[in-house]
Design a protein around this motif. Structure first.
Motif, PDB file in Angstrom:
ATOM      1  N   ASP A 196      62.966  53.439  37.539  1.00 24.40           N
ATOM      2  CA  ASP A 196      63.481  53.404  38.901  1.00 24.40           C
ATOM      3  C   ASP A 196      62.545  54.208  39.800  1.00 24.40           C
ATOM      4  N   PRO A 197      62.037  53.601  40.883  1.00 25.43           N
ATOM      5  CA  PRO A 197      61.125  54.333  41.782  1.00 25.43           C
ATOM      6  C   PRO A 197      61.716  55.624  42.324  1.00 25.43           C
ATOM      7  N   GLU A 198      63.056  55.719  42.401  1.00 28.44           N
ATOM      8  CA  GLU A 198      63.665  56.930  42.956  1.00 28.44           C
ATOM      9  C   GLU A 198      63.374  58.152  42.086  1.00 28.44           C
ATOM     10  N   LEU A 199      63.013  57.927  40.827  1.00 27.08           N
ATOM     11  CA  LEU A 199      62.600  59.050  39.996  1.00 27.08           C
ATOM     12  C   LEU A 199      61.340  59.707  40.546  1.00 27.08           C
ATOM     13  N   LEU A 200      60.474  58.902  41.133  1.00 23.92           N
ATOM     14  CA  LEU A 200      59.156  59.374  41.542  1.00 23.92           C
ATOM     15  C   LEU A 200      59.049  59.640  43.033  1.00 23.92           C
ATOM     16  N   PHE A 201      59.719  58.845  43.847  1.00 22.19           N
ATOM     17  CA  PHE A 201      59.665  59.074  45.288  1.00 22.19           C
ATOM     18  C   PHE A 201      60.931  58.536  45.922  1.00 22.19           C
ATOM     19  N   ASP A 202      61.191  59.003  47.139  1.00 23.50           N
ATOM     20  CA  ASP A 202      62.428  58.655  47.821  1.00 23.50           C
ATOM     21  C   ASP A 202      62.481  57.180  48.169  1.00 23.50           C
ATOM     22  N   PRO A 203      63.701  56.603  48.185  1.00 20.62           N
ATOM     23  CA  PRO A 203      63.836  55.225  48.663  1.00 20.62           C
ATOM     24  C   PRO A 203      63.390  55.118  50.112  1.00 20.62           C
ATOM     25  N   ALA A 204      63.243  53.880  50.591  1.00 22.72           N
ATOM     26  CA  ALA A 204      62.808  53.664  51.976  1.00 22.72           C
ATOM     27  C   ALA A 204      63.693  54.453  52.926  1.00 22.72           C
ATOM     28  N   LEU A 205      63.051  55.120  53.891  1.00 22.03           N
ATOM     29  CA  LEU A 205      63.782  55.967  54.820  1.00 22.03           C
ATOM     30  C   LEU A 205      64.299  55.146  55.994  1.00 22.03           C
ATOM     31  N   ARG A 206      65.592  55.284  56.262  1.00 24.82           N
ATOM     32  CA  ARG A 206      66.195  54.575  57.386  1.00 24.82           C
ATOM     33  C   ARG A 206      65.993  55.390  58.663  1.00 24.82           C
ATOM     34  N   LEU A 262      67.224  78.352  40.356  1.00 20.58           N
ATOM     35  CA  LEU A 262      65.981  77.582  40.347  1.00 20.58           C
ATOM     36  C   LEU A 262      65.011  78.088  39.277  1.00 20.58           C
ATOM     37  N   ASP A 263      64.999  79.386  39.049  1.00 16.10           N
ATOM     38  CA  ASP A 263      64.099  79.949  38.038  1.00 16.10           C
ATOM     39  C   ASP A 263      64.527  79.592  36.626  1.00 16.10           C
ATOM     40  N   SER A 264      65.798  79.284  36.441  1.00 15.79           N
ATOM     41  CA  SER A 264      66.309  79.003  35.094  1.00 15.79           C
ATOM     42  C   SER A 264      66.836  77.579  34.971  1.00 15.79           C
ATOM     43  N   ARG A 265      66.347  76.675  35.843  1.00 19.70           N
ATOM     44  CA  ARG A 265      66.889  75.319  35.811  1.00 19.70           C
ATOM     45  C   ARG A 265      66.650  74.670  34.453  1.00 19.70           C
ATOM     46  N   PRO A 266      67.607  73.880  33.996  1.00 20.13           N
ATOM     47  CA  PRO A 266      67.559  73.380  32.615  1.00 20.13           C
ATOM     48  C   PRO A 266      66.487  72.319  32.409  1.00 20.13           C
ATOM     49  N   GLY A 267      66.089  72.164  31.145  1.00 20.63           N
ATOM     50  CA  GLY A 267      65.172  71.087  30.802  1.00 20.63           C
ATOM     51  C   GLY A 267      65.787  69.742  31.139  1.00 20.63           C
ATOM     52  N   GLY A 268      64.932  68.801  31.500  1.00 21.71           N
ATOM     53  CA  GLY A 268      65.412  67.476  31.876  1.00 21.71           C
ATOM     54  C   GLY A 268      65.692  67.323  33.353  1.00 21.71           C
ATOM     55  N   LEU A 269      65.752  68.451  34.098  1.00 23.22           N
ATOM     56  CA  LEU A 269      65.955  68.388  35.550  1.00 23.22           C
ATOM     57  C   LEU A 269      64.590  68.207  36.194  1.00 23.22           C
ATOM     58  N   TYR A 270      64.313  67.006  36.660  1.00 23.05           N
ATOM     59  CA  TYR A 270      62.961  66.651  37.088  1.00 23.05           C
ATOM     60  C   TYR A 270      62.691  66.976  38.546  1.00 23.05           C
ATOM     61  N   ARG A 271      63.603  66.575  39.446  1.00 18.39           N
ATOM     62  CA  ARG A 271      63.347  66.752  40.876  1.00 18.39           C
ATOM     63  C   ARG A 271      64.552  67.370  41.566  1.00 18.39           C
ATOM     64  N   ILE A 272      64.279  68.206  42.561  1.00 22.03           N
ATOM     65  CA  ILE A 272      65.300  68.711  43.476  1.00 22.03           C
ATOM     66  C   ILE A 272      64.756  68.539  44.881  1.00 22.03           C
ATOM     67  N   LYS A 273      65.547  67.974  45.750  1.00 18.74           N
ATOM     68  CA  LYS A 273      65.118  67.795  47.141  1.00 18.74           C
ATOM     69  C   LYS A 273      66.304  68.055  48.051  1.00 18.74           C
ATOM     70  N   GLY A 274      66.013  68.409  49.301  1.00 21.38           N
ATOM     71  CA  GLY A 274      67.087  68.610  50.261  1.00 21.38           C
ATOM     72  C   GLY A 274      66.804  69.761  51.200  1.00 21.38           C
ATOM     73  N   TYR A 275      67.876  70.275  51.815  1.00 23.41           N
ATOM     74  CA  TYR A 275      67.783  71.388  52.755  1.00 23.41           C
ATOM     75  C   TYR A 275      68.816  72.436  52.406  1.00 23.41           C
ATOM     76  N   VAL A 276      68.454  73.701  52.637  1.00 21.87           N
ATOM     77  CA  VAL A 276      69.325  74.823  52.304  1.00 21.87           C
ATOM     78  C   VAL A 276      69.608  75.648  53.549  1.00 21.87           C
ATOM     79  N   ASP A 277      70.877  76.020  53.710  1.00 22.93           N
ATOM     80  CA  ASP A 277      71.290  76.964  54.753  1.00 22.93           C
ATOM     81  C   ASP A 277      71.474  78.320  54.094  1.00 22.93           C
ATOM     82  N   PHE A 278      70.639  79.289  54.469  1.00 25.21           N
ATOM     83  CA  PHE A 278      70.737  80.635  53.904  1.00 25.21           C
ATOM     84  C   PHE A 278      71.533  81.579  54.795  1.00 25.21           C
ATOM     85  N   GLY A 279      72.172  81.044  55.818  1.00 20.98           N
ATOM     86  CA  GLY A 279      73.048  81.857  56.650  1.00 20.98           C
ATOM     87  C   GLY A 279      72.338  83.052  57.248  1.00 20.98           C
ATOM     88  N   ALA A 280      72.893  84.250  57.010  1.00 19.93           N
ATOM     89  CA  ALA A 280      72.349  85.471  57.603  1.00 19.93           C
ATOM     90  C   ALA A 280      70.955  85.802  57.089  1.00 19.93           C
TER      91      ALA A 280
END
Length: 367
Positions: A196-206, A262-280
């Motif tokens: 599946d291409p989504e494993l490697l790159f994001d689907p077409a952006l709307r 993130l430093d201890s993420r498990p094996g098999g976790l290939y990609r993480i994407k998105g945005y984070v709100d760190f508040g203060a």
């Protein structure tokens, strides 16, 4: 779910595709070109003959760059020319969404990865090392090329190809061999290079950044007709080879807790994407997060006026526990009510130091 529609000013992920002769690497590459979901792909190879250009309608050729149907580009290079062609492919006029480098004939894959991480090109972002393995001939390949263990150890994703010709027992032995190298890569099965291409790159952006119903393109119709002719309407469920986990929170994330995750993420976790709100921790910015294998990068951007402050993440991998990952992420949220200022704000801001280590600045050396 797309966390946010990227702009052309953002960095283009560069994926290294490796694998020994006969593994099915080129077959996988051609599959990606035909199932690119509207993405514009730049391909860097050392031989045009390995890419089925005729099947994709060549629209023009300039020097050693070929324009493929649908706006994709192909460059034939050697290792010394890599930086030059990356510069060409990352120009805004190319309007590419992802670049794939076929490692065969260019260099050892880990050397290519080092070159990418040390590159001064501000427009590229490491997209992962994908190692394609012939499941049916793994033992013979390993005897001829013992260096495959070194390649597997540094891979971010291992595609176990030709699984239709290897039994469950053999596949299990290969997975054990991969794990024995110390690799924590996701391992996904495939036949004929169909991932599946989504494993490697994001689907077409709307335009609005969401996956909504859209009019079928000629590419979609062509692929559907080919599937019907081959009797494959229900034969390929590519998404079953991996899991995708969505996480959304209106409570800001604690920087220290998230970095521990993130430093201890498990094996098999290939990609993480998105945005984070760190508040203060940084009330003025949303932090784009891009993780592939062991690679991690944060990219802060100002919150837009009126934008809802949420953390939105997508995690992709194989053999991962979706429920456990969501629970871990929930445990990374900041204690207390959303938006409430506390006496711990100063400490919270100091805890951002771990995040800021992964914010790229001009002149940084990631090698």
């Amino acid at each position: 779910m797309n966390a946010s529609p990227p702009s052309r000013a953002q960095q283009i992920p560069v994926i290294v595709l490796a694998g020994f002769l006969g593994s099915g690497k080129t077959t996988l590459l051609n599959h990606l070109l035909r199932h690119r979901a509207g993405n514009r792909i730049g391909v860097i190879v050392n031989d045009f003959g390995s890419i089925e250009i005729d099947a994709m309608t060549v629209s023009g050729q300039v020097g050693s760059t070929v324009s493929l149907g649908g706006g994709c580009l192909c460059c034939a290079v050697d290792a010394s020319e890599l930086d030059t062609y990356l510069e060409t492919l990352t120009r805004p006029s190319a309007r590419l969404d992802v670049i794939v480098i076929e490692a065969s004939g260019l260099a050892e894959p880990q050397e290519l990865v080092r070159m990418l991480l040390a590159s001064d090109n501000p427009h590229i972002l490491y997209g992962g090392l994908v190692e394609v393995v012939d499941a049916a001939e793994f033992g013979a390949t390993r005897r001829r090329h013992p260096e495959i263990d070194r390649h597997l150890a540094v891979a971010d994703l291992v595609v176990l190809n030709k699984t239709d010709r290897a039994g469950d027992g053999e596949q299990a032995r290969i997975r054990e061999a991969v794990a024995a190298t110390g690799s924590v890569a996701a391992v996904v099965p495939a036949t004929y290079g169909r991932v599946d291409p989504e494993l490697l790159f994001d689907p077409a952006l709307r335009p609005d950044g969401e996956e909504k119903a859209r009019q079928l393109t000629f590419e979609d119709l062509y692929l559907e007709e080919r599937a019907r002719e081959a009797g494959e309407e229900h034969a390929e469920h590519l998404h079953t080879a991996y899991e995708s986990v969505d996480f959304t929170s209106d409570v800001p994330m604690d920087p220290r807790r998230l970095m521990e995750f993130l430093d201890s993420r498990p094996g098999g976790l290939y990609r993480i994407k998105g945005y984070v709100d760190f508040g203060a921790g940084d009330a003025d910015h949303a932090y784009g997060v891009h993780a592939v294998g062991r690679f991690l990068r944060f990219a802060p951007r100002p919150w837009a006026r009126g934008e809802q402050r949420l953390t939105r993440l997508v995690l992709i991998g194989s053999g991962i526990d979706a429920q456990a990952l969501r629970k871990e992420l929930e445990g990374c949220r900041t204690p207390g009510e959303p938006g409430r200022e506390t006496a711990q704000d100063a400490a919270h801001e100091r805890s951002m130091w771990g995040v800021l280590r992964y914010v790229h600045r001009p002149g940084d050396d990631d090698a």
